[in-house]
Design an enzyme around this catalytic site. Structure first.
Site, PDB file in Angstrom:
ATOM      1  N   ARG A   1       3.725   3.962 -11.252  1.00  0.00           N
ATOM      2  CA  ARG A   1       2.996   4.548 -10.122  1.00  0.00           C
ATOM      3  C   ARG A   1       3.744   5.764  -9.561  1.00  0.00           C
ATOM      4  O   ARG A   1       3.122   6.753  -9.189  1.00  0.00           O
ATOM      5  CB  ARG A   1       2.772   3.482  -9.046  1.00  0.00           C
ATOM      6  CG  ARG A   1       1.731   3.873  -8.021  1.00  0.00           C
ATOM      7  CD  ARG A   1       1.336   2.708  -7.135  1.00  0.00           C
ATOM      8  NE  ARG A   1       2.469   2.183  -6.367  1.00  0.00           N
ATOM      9  CZ  ARG A   1       2.419   1.102  -5.593  1.00  0.00           C
ATOM     10  NH1 ARG A   1       1.296   0.417  -5.474  1.00  0.00           N
ATOM     11  NH2 ARG A   1       3.481   0.699  -4.925  1.00  0.00           N
TER      12      ARG A   1
ATOM     13  N   LYS B   1       1.084   7.495  -3.942  1.00  0.00           N
ATOM     14  CA  LYS B   1       1.943   7.099  -2.830  1.00  0.00           C
ATOM     15  C   LYS B   1       2.754   8.328  -2.409  1.00  0.00           C
ATOM     16  O   LYS B   1       3.873   8.546  -2.860  1.00  0.00           O
ATOM     17  CB  LYS B   1       2.852   5.953  -3.278  1.00  0.00           C
ATOM     18  CG  LYS B   1       3.017   4.896  -2.197  1.00  0.00           C
ATOM     19  CD  LYS B   1       3.679   3.643  -2.725  1.00  0.00           C
ATOM     20  CE  LYS B   1       4.103   2.753  -1.581  1.00  0.00           C
ATOM     21  NZ  LYS B   1       2.996   2.128  -0.851  1.00  0.00           N
TER      22      LYS B   1
ATOM     23  N   GLU C   1      -9.260   1.194   2.707  1.00  0.00           N
ATOM     24  CA  GLU C   1      -8.077   0.376   2.965  1.00  0.00           C
ATOM     25  C   GLU C   1      -7.523   0.705   4.336  1.00  0.00           C
ATOM     26  O   GLU C   1      -8.160   1.417   5.111  1.00  0.00           O
ATOM     27  CB  GLU C   1      -7.039   0.575   1.852  1.00  0.00           C
ATOM     28  CG  GLU C   1      -6.543   1.995   1.688  1.00  0.00           C
ATOM     29  CD  GLU C   1      -5.382   2.101   0.687  1.00  0.00           C
ATOM     30  OE1 GLU C   1      -4.534   1.195   0.654  1.00  0.00           O
ATOM     31  OE2 GLU C   1      -5.320   3.103  -0.034  1.00  0.00           O
TER      32      GLU C   1
END
Ligand SMILES: *Cc1c(COP(=O)(O)O)cnc(C)c1O
Length: 341
Positions: A82, A184, A220
């Site tokens: 990620r 992220k 989210e």
């Protein structure tokens, strides 16, 4: 080697420097070998890419002790993949995934005295990150990058038992379609600070963000994915290209299916469907699952059937099963738990 004299069970989620951190530099088109250093400070140019154009990405995982005295990590290979995805999206060089895992292990080993003892509920939080460090004034990617891994001991997320939270539907957007919601990056957090400070002032624990294009679908919160349980015990998780692919959520989906025999749906979830769910929760590395008891939609409270008293039975079992796998009380799928020592 002796554990530090720290009140582990009462630690909060705040930064506390430990003895060692890892640092590697990308210069002239290549990463150097990297090394462990004691210095927590970074000296950089006033015009560094990270300072001017927010070119920075990060990861978060935990190291913890098991009952039989080992120190372990949970699926660090997924954090490695990620981080590389996040870096590529911000035109940064990807850090090698295999070395990422090795360097995390090395950094945790160098801070072994800060890994909380088994049974305290605390853990050593591991924060790998990468940022543009060379000067940039015309908008462009930096030439040079720094990759670092810091660690800090953190206490149990829920002190005195898992407690449902009260959240609100936000009028701000977290991520645009085709934007950066799926990586992220610090920039996704910078823009969420103002809405979360407001939500906290109003007495809510988190913001529920809806899809920016239509404001009809659930995305989210600022830092956790949603989980829903239908009245016939299906686990439903929202699917969207602007949601951050939580490792906890992906693991829970597999646990629900393989260990609990639940049907799992990863699909678009409309806000109007909320009434159909009997349990709602948030998931992420820190809390594993935080149950949601109530959702405020522009002044109207939606009471989730499982309520504000305690976590509902399905999410409770799901949470406990993943925690048992993480802490090696039951055997998880191959490769999920990685040994530091
Ligand atoms: C880190 C993060 C999560 C949780 O991901 P985990 O891998 O489960 O810790 C969820 N949403 C956002 C926006 C995040 O940054």
């Amino acid at each position: 080697m002796a554990k530090k004299n720290i009140d582990w069970a009462n630690l909060s989620f705040t930064y506390q420097p430990t003895d060692a951190r890892f640092v590697s530099m990308y210069q002239n088109g290549a990463w150097d070998e990297g090394k462990i250093t004691e210095d927590p400070n970074i000296v950089m140019n006033e015009c560094a890419g990270v300072l001017q154009y927010a070119q920075t990405v990060f990861e978060g995982l935990k190291a913890y002790d098991t009952e039989d005295g080992r120190t372990v990590l949970f699926r660090p290979d997924l954090n490695a993949a990620r981080l590389a995805d996040s870096a590529r999206r911000l035109a940064m060089p990807a850090y090698d995934e295999k070395r990422f895992v090795e360097n995390v292990i090395e950094t945790v080993k160098a801070n072994a005295d800060y890994v909380p003892p088994y049974g305290t509920g605390a853990s050593l939080y591991v924060r790998p990150y990468e940022f543009g460090i060379s000067p940039v004034i015309g908008v462009a990617p930096a030439e040079d990058y720094m990759f670092r891994i810091l660690t800090t001991p953190v206490g149990p997320y829920f002190k005195g038992g898992v407690k449902p939270i009260y959240i609100k539907v936000s009028d701000y957007d977290r991520a645009a379609p085709h934007g950066t919601g799926h990586i992220k990056a610090g920039l996704n957090y910078a823009m969420s600070l103002y809405p979360i400070v407001q939500a906290h002032e109003e007495g809510f624990a988190e913001n529920m963000y809806l899809d920016a294009a239509t404001r009809t679908k659930i995305e989210e919160t600022g830092g956790a994915n949603f989980l829903f349980v239908t009245k016939d015990d299906k686990l439903v998780t929202p699917k969207s290209d602007s949601i951050l692919p939580s490792i906890t959520r992906r693991s829970l989906m597999e646990v629900a299916e393989k260990y609990m025999g639940l049907e799992v749906e990863h699909r678009e979830v409309y806000f109007d469907e909320i009434k159909e769910f009997k349990e709602v929760g948030l998931c992420g590395t820190a809390a594993v699952i935080s149950p949601i008891g109530k959702i405020n939609d522009h002044g109207t409270d939606i009471e989730i059937p499982s309520g504000m008293g305690e976590i509902g039975p399905v999410l409770k079992e799901l949470r406990q099963t993943l925690v048992d796998i993480q802490e090696c009380r039951i055997e998880g799928p191959e490769g999920w738990v990685v040994e530091v020592k």
